[in-house]
Design an enzyme around this catalytic site. Sequence first.
Site, short mmCIF file in Angstrom:
data_model
loop_
_atom_site.label_atom_id
_atom_site.label_comp_id
_atom_site.label_asym_id
_atom_site.label_seq_id
_atom_site.Cartn_x
_atom_site.Cartn_y
_atom_site.Cartn_z
N ARG A 52 0.81 -1.16 0.16
CA ARG A 52 -0.04 0.21 -0.18
C ARG A 52 0.85 1.23 0.01
O ARG A 52 0.51 2.30 -0.72
CB ARG A 52 -0.81 -0.01 1.27
CG ARG A 52 -1.86 1.23 1.03
CD ARG A 52 -3.04 0.92 2.14
NE ARG A 52 -2.37 1.24 3.56
CZ ARG A 52 -3.31 0.90 4.57
NH1 ARG A 52 -4.56 0.60 4.61
NH2 ARG A 52 -2.65 1.17 5.91
N LYS A 151 -2.42 7.09 1.54
CA LYS A 151 -2.33 7.28 2.83
C LYS A 151 -1.16 8.45 2.93
O LYS A 151 -0.03 8.20 3.20
CB LYS A 151 -1.81 6.10 3.56
CG LYS A 151 -2.03 6.22 4.97
CD LYS A 151 -2.09 4.66 5.55
CE LYS A 151 -1.90 4.75 7.41
NZ LYS A 151 -2.92 5.16 8.09
N1 PMP Z 1 -9.09 5.06 7.41
C1 PMP Z 1 -8.01 5.90 7.72
C2 PMP Z 1 -8.31 7.39 7.26
C3 PMP Z 1 -6.81 5.78 8.31
O1 PMP Z 1 -5.81 6.54 8.49
C4 PMP Z 1 -6.71 4.41 8.59
C5 PMP Z 1 -5.33 3.71 9.12
N2 PMP Z 1 -5.20 4.26 10.54
C6 PMP Z 1 -7.51 3.35 8.29
C7 PMP Z 1 -9.02 3.75 7.80
C8 PMP Z 1 -7.49 1.82 8.61
O2 PMP Z 1 -6.56 1.30 7.87
P1 PMP Z 1 -5.92 0.20 8.46
O3 PMP Z 1 -6.77 -1.07 8.80
O4 PMP Z 1 -4.94 -0.12 7.16
O5 PMP Z 1 -4.88 0.67 9.53
#
Ligand code: PMP
Length: 292
Positions: A52, A151
């Site tokens: 990612r 991200k």
């Molecule tokens: N949405 C946002 C805006 C995030 O920053 C995150 C990660 N903290 C997530 C969803 C969850 O993603 P992940 O399960 O990959 O941590």
Amino acid sequence: MGMLIYLNGKLLPEEEAKISVFDRGLLYGDGIFEGIRIYDGRIFKLDEHIERLYFSAKAIMLEAPLNFYDMKNAIIQTVRSNKLKDGYIRLLVTRGSGDLGLNPARCKIPTLVIIASKIALYPESLYEKGLDVITASTRRNLPESVNPAIKSLNYLNNIMAKIEANNAGVPEALLLNQEGFVSECTGENIFIAAGKTVITPPVSAGVLCGITRSAIKDICSRLNIEFRETNFTRYDIFNADEAFLSGTAAEIVPVVSLDKRIIGNGKPGEITKSITREFRLLTRTDGVPVYE
Ligand code: PMP
């Protein structure tokens, strides 16, 4: 001994791990990041997080300074040198430092930072009781702008929503997209459950393609729970049997009210609990071993 931080190829004591005030991550939020968990000496979903990161990098035309293999090794080395068994890794890449102008063309060398530390997002009691959530007036940014699937280091939008939650005296805020559909919370994906179905917004609604979200999808298939990615509104959350959030740092956390509407019976629901149980098992058995 303090923490060792990986910075551009070197493991440095925390006091010496410094980046330039001209770094574009600082000046413009020009960069990307990942948050990764370590459970019992294993890094959970490491390949997925690195992948990612590369997707985010590609979308903003930033070339990561290491290839997949070296990135993975750098992360493992950083965790190992900090002797962490359980913890949280923050991996970030910025476009590096240039001058004060906006044009990134002069930034040739990206900055890579890996921090292996600890995180506790919410107190344990909130996992047992569930969260009260409000809807933020701040909308999720458009996928046509900086796509929320990236991200990026630009989290000000999410921070604005978190400030709204703080002002309302609740731990978390829900962001809607421009169409009024539910997107996600400030750092977690959102799910509703009714009967034997779990529903979460599609990535096109303006959400991060969460790695915990993907794990939940797999768990649902194992538990014979139907998993759907469909747009929905606040109304659907008010009237769902259950709601919960997922994220690397938060893991899985039940939501028991939205804007003062009690969801279901106001307690963490059975589907949420069974998915959480499976998730805990997975985190204890899956992952890349650091010390073997
Ligand atoms: N949405 C946002 C805006 C995030 O920053 C995150 C990660 N903290 C997530 C969803 C969850 O993603 P992940 O399960 O990959 O941590």
